[in-house]
Enzyme design. Sequence first.
Site, PDB file in Angstrom:
ATOM      1  N   ARG A  10     -10.539  -0.466  15.411  1.00  0.00           N
ATOM      2  CA  ARG A  10     -10.436   0.334  14.195  1.00  0.00           C
ATOM      3  C   ARG A  10     -11.440  -0.275  13.212  1.00  0.00           C
ATOM      4  NH1 ARG A  10      -4.607   1.221  11.315  1.00  0.00           N
ATOM      5  NH2 ARG A  10      -5.006  -0.951  10.760  1.00  0.00           N
ATOM      6  N   LYS A  27       0.840  -1.196   0.000  1.00  0.00           N
ATOM      7  CA  LYS A  27       0.000   0.000   0.000  1.00  0.00           C
ATOM      8  C   LYS A  27       0.877   1.247   0.000  1.00  0.00           C
ATOM      9  CE  LYS A  27      -0.477  -0.204   5.045  1.00  0.00           C
ATOM     10  NZ  LYS A  27      -1.420  -0.244   6.188  1.00  0.00           N
ATOM     11  N   MET A  86      11.266  24.354   3.308  1.00  0.00           N
ATOM     12  CA  MET A  86      10.536  23.610   2.281  1.00  0.00           C
ATOM     13  C   MET A  86      11.459  22.949   1.266  1.00  0.00           C
ATOM     14  SD  MET A  86       7.535  24.870  -0.351  1.00  0.00           S
ATOM     15  CE  MET A  86       6.396  25.285   0.961  1.00  0.00           C
ATOM     16  N   TYR A 115      15.239  29.933   9.333  1.00  0.00           N
ATOM     17  CA  TYR A 115      14.101  30.539   9.997  1.00  0.00           C
ATOM     18  C   TYR A 115      14.208  30.358  11.507  1.00  0.00           C
ATOM     19  CZ  TYR A 115      11.785  30.757   5.427  1.00  0.00           C
ATOM     20  OH  TYR A 115      11.462  31.023   4.122  1.00  0.00           O
TER      21      TYR A 115
END
Length: 385
Positions: free
Chosen positions: A148, A49, A325, A267
Amino acid sequence: MTSTKRDAGNGVDPRIAGGELIIDLDALKANYRALAQASHPARTAGVVKANAYGLGSDVVVPALLSEGCRDFFVAMPEEGLIVRQYADDARIFVLAGLVSEDVARLYAALDLTPVLNSLEDVAIWSDFCATIGEQRPCALHVDTGMTRLGLTVPEALALAENESRRGALNIVLVMSHLACADEPEHPLNQRQLESFQRVRDAFPHIDSSLASSAGIFLGDDFHQSLTRPGIALYIGLPDAASQKPVVTLKARVVQVRAASAGEGVSYGSAVLVRDSILAVASVGYADGYLRAGSGAGVPLRGVEAAGGGGFLHGRHVPVVGRVTMDLTIFDVTDVGVDRVQVGDQIELIGENIPIERVAKAAGTIPYEILTSLGSRYHRRIIGAA
C-alpha cells in the site's frame, strides 16, 4: 501544557432525535490502560483518525491525554488540526504523506509530523526543510508486505546508507503496517517483522512502530518502541467478553403496529411467516445503520442468514425487511403484547448487542460500523473526561 476542551454533546435535542449515541469515557480509558500494559515497556499511541473512529476527537483526545497518551495518529492534516486544539504538547503524525511543498508548509504551520510514504515525499520534505533552514521532524513509512503506502525495504536501506540524503531529514519514527495481524498464525506476520527489523537496525536510536491493535497481541518483538492501537481503543480487547462497551447506540420507536402472516414488509416486501407486532424505529442507513444488515428473507442478504437485530425489554428483536434511509422495522412479537410503546429505545449496539455481531450481520467489520455512524443521533458523554 494540554488543553481540556470538551463538548458535552453534539447539539441534537434528545427529545426529538431519532436515536442516542452514548460514549463511555471510563471504558475508553480502561481500554487504553489495558493496551498500554500489554505493550509495556513500549509506549502506546492513540489512533484517532476519522474523527476518532466516529466518536469525536473532541472527547476522545482529552480522555487519552488524561491517561498519559502523548502520541496520536491521524489520516489527514485537517484531522491533525482538530487534535492539536486539544493536545498542545503531543506528537501528531499524519499518515497521508505529502503532495507538494505547499502542503509541507501547512504541516509545519500546524506543528504536525508528516509520515513520508515515498521517495517523492522524502524529496519534498528535504527541500522544504532546506528552504526554511530547519530540520523539522518526520516519520518514515516502510512497506514490508502491505503493498500500500511506504518506501520499499531496499529504498529505505539505501536512504539509511546515503549520509547526505539521510542527514537532510530529522526522522523521529520509522514505521510499517501489518497486513494480517488479526491472523496470528499467518506467515506474513513473521516475514514483515524480519523485514522491518532490517530497516530498524539501519536507523538506530530512532523510535520504531509496527503494531496496531491486533499486532500488540502477536508478541513482544512486534511492539518495537511505540504501539499504535486504533479499533481496540473503541471496542475493547480480544476475548474481553466482560468488558463494558465504549459505544452504546439506541433508536427510538416511532410506531407500533400489528401485521398478519402473509403481509409484506418494507421495500421488496419481505413476507411475514406469522402474525406479528412490528416496531418502526427512527434509524436507517443515513445514520450508519447499514442496509446490508437488513432482515432475513431479503434478496440482498447472503452473508449472515439471520440479518441484523436489536434488544428491547430483555429480548432480541430481529430486523424485518430492508433497512431504509431513515427507518428500520423490528419484529417485537416475542417481547409481548402491549409492552412496546412509542418512545421506547431499541438497543442497536451495546452490552446486549456487541458491535462485532452488528458488523457480522452486515457482512463487514466494526471499523466500518463505527466510522459510518451519522450526525442525527443525540450524542451523550458519560464517564470522567
